[in-house]
Structure formats: structure tokens, C-alpha cells
Design a protein around this motif. Structure first.
Motif, PDB file in Angstrom:
ATOM      1  N   LEU A 109       0.901  -1.047   0.022  1.00  0.00           N
ATOM      2  CA  LEU A 109      -0.001   0.003  -0.167  1.00  0.00           C
ATOM      3  C   LEU A 109       0.806   1.241   0.158  1.00  0.00           C
ATOM      4  O   LEU A 109       0.635   2.090  -0.783  1.00  0.00           O
ATOM      5  CB  LEU A 109      -1.009  -0.259   1.161  1.00  0.00           C
ATOM      6  CG  LEU A 109      -1.538   1.285   1.313  1.00  0.00           C
ATOM      7  CD1 LEU A 109      -2.721   1.438   0.577  1.00  0.00           C
ATOM      8  CD2 LEU A 109      -2.345   1.257   2.968  1.00  0.00           C
ATOM      9  N   LEU A 112       2.216   2.163  -3.370  1.00  0.00           N
ATOM     10  CA  LEU A 112       1.019   2.505  -4.248  1.00  0.00           C
ATOM     11  C   LEU A 112       0.681   4.424  -3.940  1.00  0.00           C
ATOM     12  O   LEU A 112       0.992   5.004  -4.865  1.00  0.00           O
ATOM     13  CB  LEU A 112      -0.054   1.732  -4.186  1.00  0.00           C
ATOM     14  CG  LEU A 112      -0.246   0.543  -4.580  1.00  0.00           C
ATOM     15  CD1 LEU A 112      -1.342  -0.432  -4.138  1.00  0.00           C
ATOM     16  CD2 LEU A 112       0.029   0.116  -6.030  1.00  0.00           C
ATOM     17  N   VAL A 132      -4.829  -3.408  -0.465  1.00  0.00           N
ATOM     18  CA  VAL A 132      -5.397  -2.462  -1.457  1.00  0.00           C
ATOM     19  C   VAL A 132      -6.583  -1.973  -1.014  1.00  0.00           C
ATOM     20  O   VAL A 132      -7.465  -1.379  -1.998  1.00  0.00           O
ATOM     21  CB  VAL A 132      -5.432  -3.204  -2.761  1.00  0.00           C
ATOM     22  CG1 VAL A 132      -3.900  -3.426  -3.283  1.00  0.00           C
ATOM     23  CG2 VAL A 132      -6.226  -4.379  -2.957  1.00  0.00           C
ATOM     24  N   THR A 138     -13.589  -2.963  -1.675  1.00  0.00           N
ATOM     25  CA  THR A 138     -13.155  -3.933  -2.826  1.00  0.00           C
ATOM     26  C   THR A 138     -14.478  -4.909  -3.112  1.00  0.00           C
ATOM     27  O   THR A 138     -14.396  -5.251  -4.300  1.00  0.00           O
ATOM     28  CB  THR A 138     -12.072  -4.810  -2.329  1.00  0.00           C
ATOM     29  OG1 THR A 138     -12.371  -5.535  -1.192  1.00  0.00           O
ATOM     30  CG2 THR A 138     -10.812  -3.758  -2.130  1.00  0.00           C
ATOM     31  N   SER A 161      -9.498   4.065   1.217  1.00  0.00           N
ATOM     32  CA  SER A 161      -9.720   3.160   0.125  1.00  0.00           C
ATOM     33  C   SER A 161     -10.261   3.443  -1.456  1.00  0.00           C
ATOM     34  O   SER A 161      -9.865   3.170  -2.122  1.00  0.00           O
ATOM     35  CB  SER A 161     -10.613   2.116   0.691  1.00  0.00           C
ATOM     36  OG  SER A 161     -10.058   1.300   1.815  1.00  0.00           O
ATOM     37  N   TRP A 165      -8.352   3.725  -5.103  1.00  0.00           N
ATOM     38  CA  TRP A 165      -8.696   3.061  -6.501  1.00  0.00           C
ATOM     39  C   TRP A 165      -8.999   3.981  -7.524  1.00  0.00           C
ATOM     40  O   TRP A 165      -8.752   3.880  -8.530  1.00  0.00           O
ATOM     41  CB  TRP A 165     -10.048   2.155  -6.231  1.00  0.00           C
ATOM     42  CG  TRP A 165      -9.518   0.908  -5.515  1.00  0.00           C
ATOM     43  CD1 TRP A 165      -9.156   0.617  -4.248  1.00  0.00           C
ATOM     44  CD2 TRP A 165      -9.628  -0.246  -6.059  1.00  0.00           C
ATOM     45  NE1 TRP A 165      -8.952  -0.694  -4.083  1.00  0.00           N
ATOM     46  CE2 TRP A 165      -8.970  -1.399  -5.209  1.00  0.00           C
ATOM     47  CE3 TRP A 165      -9.684  -0.882  -7.367  1.00  0.00           C
ATOM     48  CZ2 TRP A 165      -8.694  -2.557  -5.282  1.00  0.00           C
ATOM     49  CZ3 TRP A 165      -9.402  -2.188  -7.760  1.00  0.00           C
ATOM     50  CH2 TRP A 165      -8.877  -3.109  -6.808  1.00  0.00           C
ATOM     51  N   SER A 194      -8.625  -9.940  -2.853  1.00  0.00           N
ATOM     52  CA  SER A 194      -8.536  -8.212  -3.234  1.00  0.00           C
ATOM     53  C   SER A 194      -7.399  -8.131  -4.067  1.00  0.00           C
ATOM     54  O   SER A 194      -7.583  -7.166  -4.888  1.00  0.00           O
ATOM     55  CB  SER A 194      -8.442  -7.458  -1.889  1.00  0.00           C
ATOM     56  OG  SER A 194      -7.285  -7.655  -1.127  1.00  0.00           O
ATOM     57  N   ASN A 195      -6.490  -9.091  -4.086  1.00  0.00           N
ATOM     58  CA  ASN A 195      -5.188  -9.054  -4.686  1.00  0.00           C
ATOM     59  C   ASN A 195      -5.515  -9.425  -6.395  1.00  0.00           C
ATOM     60  O   ASN A 195      -5.084  -8.859  -7.375  1.00  0.00           O
ATOM     61  CB  ASN A 195      -3.898  -9.801  -4.191  1.00  0.00           C
ATOM     62  CG  ASN A 195      -3.375  -9.028  -3.254  1.00  0.00           C
ATOM     63  OD1 ASN A 195      -1.958  -9.525  -3.305  1.00  0.00           O
ATOM     64  ND2 ASN A 195      -3.785  -8.237  -2.591  1.00  0.00           N
ATOM     65  N   PHE A 198      -7.595  -6.577  -7.846  1.00  0.00           N
ATOM     66  CA  PHE A 198      -6.534  -5.403  -8.488  1.00  0.00           C
ATOM     67  C   PHE A 198      -5.762  -5.750  -9.523  1.00  0.00           C
ATOM     68  O   PHE A 198      -5.658  -4.898 -10.399  1.00  0.00           O
ATOM     69  CB  PHE A 198      -5.684  -5.127  -7.112  1.00  0.00           C
ATOM     70  CG  PHE A 198      -4.754  -4.001  -7.332  1.00  0.00           C
ATOM     71  CD1 PHE A 198      -4.931  -2.822  -6.742  1.00  0.00           C
ATOM     72  CD2 PHE A 198      -3.400  -4.154  -7.929  1.00  0.00           C
ATOM     73  CE1 PHE A 198      -4.050  -1.722  -6.865  1.00  0.00           C
ATOM     74  CE2 PHE A 198      -2.529  -3.183  -7.842  1.00  0.00           C
ATOM     75  CZ  PHE A 198      -2.786  -1.955  -7.533  1.00  0.00           C
TER      76      PHE A 198
END
Length: 229
Positions: A109, A112, A132, A138, A161, A165, A194-195, A198
Motif C-alpha cells: 500500500l 502505491l 489494497v 473492494t 480506500s 482506487w 482483493s489482490n 486489483f
């Protein structure tokens, strides 16, 4: 992210500037590899768990730096500032041409967030089981069929969050401005769904790696060795 930042189990740690780090490898080359720990990890674990050794085998002329960006820096929104001012900018000023960031869980995170705030800093990003965003967000995106179809917008300044995104959609998808990225995650990892979401929205199949294992060092070590081949 809100849950991550506001956990009642969090014991505050100081957030000194410059941030503490642990260095190894070359100190006068043109490559820098930065390691960002997860929420419950410490910077010295990258050395203990063999990450420094693996990285030095792949990039023998690189400087290796594990950074003590713990939860306190994220709570105060200082993670990107400290990483830029204390680690990456000084490295660039002394001649480093390529910066690689390895982020595990919360550290993913952090990578990112850093790319959004300092878009010229990172050349390559290696995300291992990155956190993420909150599950409820998500799930919203998954139910909508992906971030491009999702109508959600940040509901306030602390809505990390949704902001993450939306910002990545604008920068990575619409502007097509991002570093080289590889994401790897264990198939039994608590963040695997969630990965996968993503990766589906932001990455190609060639940029992802899935392997049996959970949210733990043996899995991350195996994945890291594979992803930097």
C-alpha cells in the motif's frame, strides 16, 4: 485503510525524521532497492528472512535499503514524504538512475501511495500480498464488475480506500502513467481475493504471480525469488 489506520490494538510509535533504515549492498552505484515492511513486520526482517541476499544475487551492484515505515507514518500521512525526502531523493541526487520498491502487505500500500504522491520516484514496483483497501470497498468494486464500472467516490478526507482506487484508475488506466509493476500473492493468503481484483483491473497476466501459500514470510520469500528472475 481506515480500519488499518484506526485499529484499537495500535500502540503509537514515534515518527522521527529522517526515518530509520537498514542498508546493505553497494553504496555508490546507479541502482537502489527499497524494502517497505508490512504492518506487523520490522525492517530488519528483510535481512533475516533472506530478502537482502536474494536481491543482491539479482542486482549485485544495487544499494539495498529497508525502511522503518511503520503504521505511525501512515496514520500521520507521512510515509510518502519520508520515503521521498529521506531515501529516494538523496539517492537520485548522488547518481542513482533506477529505483525499485519492494512492498509487503501494508508496505505494498505504501508503494502505491508513494507513486500517486511522487510519480517520478519509482521505476519498478514489486508488490507482495499488498493491502489494497477495505474489504467493503473492494467488494463494491467487484460487484460493479471492476473499477471502470464502479460508481463509488470518496466520501470524505479519510476515505482512503475509495481514494486509492479512484486515483489509480486516473493515473494508471486513463493517463497510462505508472512504473513497471509485478504483483505476487499466495493462493491461501487472506488478501488473495482483493489482490486478484486489483490485478484484474490494473495488471496483465504477465505482471502477476500466484503460488500456494499464506500471508507469511516463507511464501513471500519464494514469490520474491520467482518474481525477480
Amino acid at each position: 485503510m481506515v480500519l488499518l489506520l484506526n485499529s484499537c490494538g495500535f500502540l503509537p510509535r514515534s515518527t522521527p525524521a529522517p526515518v530509520a533504515d537498514l542498508k546493505a549492498g553497494a553504496h555508490d552505484g546507479e541502482e537502489l532497492v527499497v524494502f517497505l515492511p508490512g504492518r506487523w513486520s520490522t525492517m530488519d526482517e528483510f535481512k533475516r528472512e533472506g530478502f537482502f541476499q536474494i536481491a543482491s544475487e539479482r542486482w549485485p551492484d544495487a544499494e539495498l535499503v529497508a525502511v522503518d515505515l511503520h503504521l505511525g507514518y501512515y496514520r500521520k500521512r507521512l510515509s510518502a514524504k519520508r520515503l521521498h525526502e529521506d531515501v529516494i531523493a538523496p539517492a537520485r541526487s548522488r547518481g542513482v538512475k533506477r529505483v525499485r520498491v519492494v512492498g509487503i502487505s501494508m508496505g505494498g500500500l505504501g508503494a502505491l501511495i508513494h507513486d500517486l504522491e511522487y510519480p517520478e520516484d519509482i521505476d519498478e514496483m514489486y508488490l507482495l500480498s499488498p493491502f489494497v483497501g477495505e474489504e467493503k470497498v473492494t467488494e463494491e468494486i467487484r460487484s460493479a464488475g471492476g473499477v471502470r464500472n464502479w460508481k463509488g467516490e470518496p466520501t470524505g478526507d479519510r476515505d482512503y480506500s475509495r481514494r486509492l482506487w479512484r486515483s489509480l484508475e486516473l493515473k494508471w488506466l486513463e493517463q497510462r502513467d505508472r512504473p513497471e509493476v509485478i504483483l505476487a500473492c499466495g493462493t491461501e493468503d487472506r488478501l488473495v481475493e482483493s489482490n486478484r481484483l486489483f490485478a484484474q483491473d490494473f495488471l496483465s497476466e504477465e505482471q502477476t504471480l500466484w503460488q500456494s501459500g499464506g500471508h507469511e514470510w516463507p511464501t513471500w520469500r519464494s514469490l520474491f525469488r520467482e518474481m525477480i528472475r
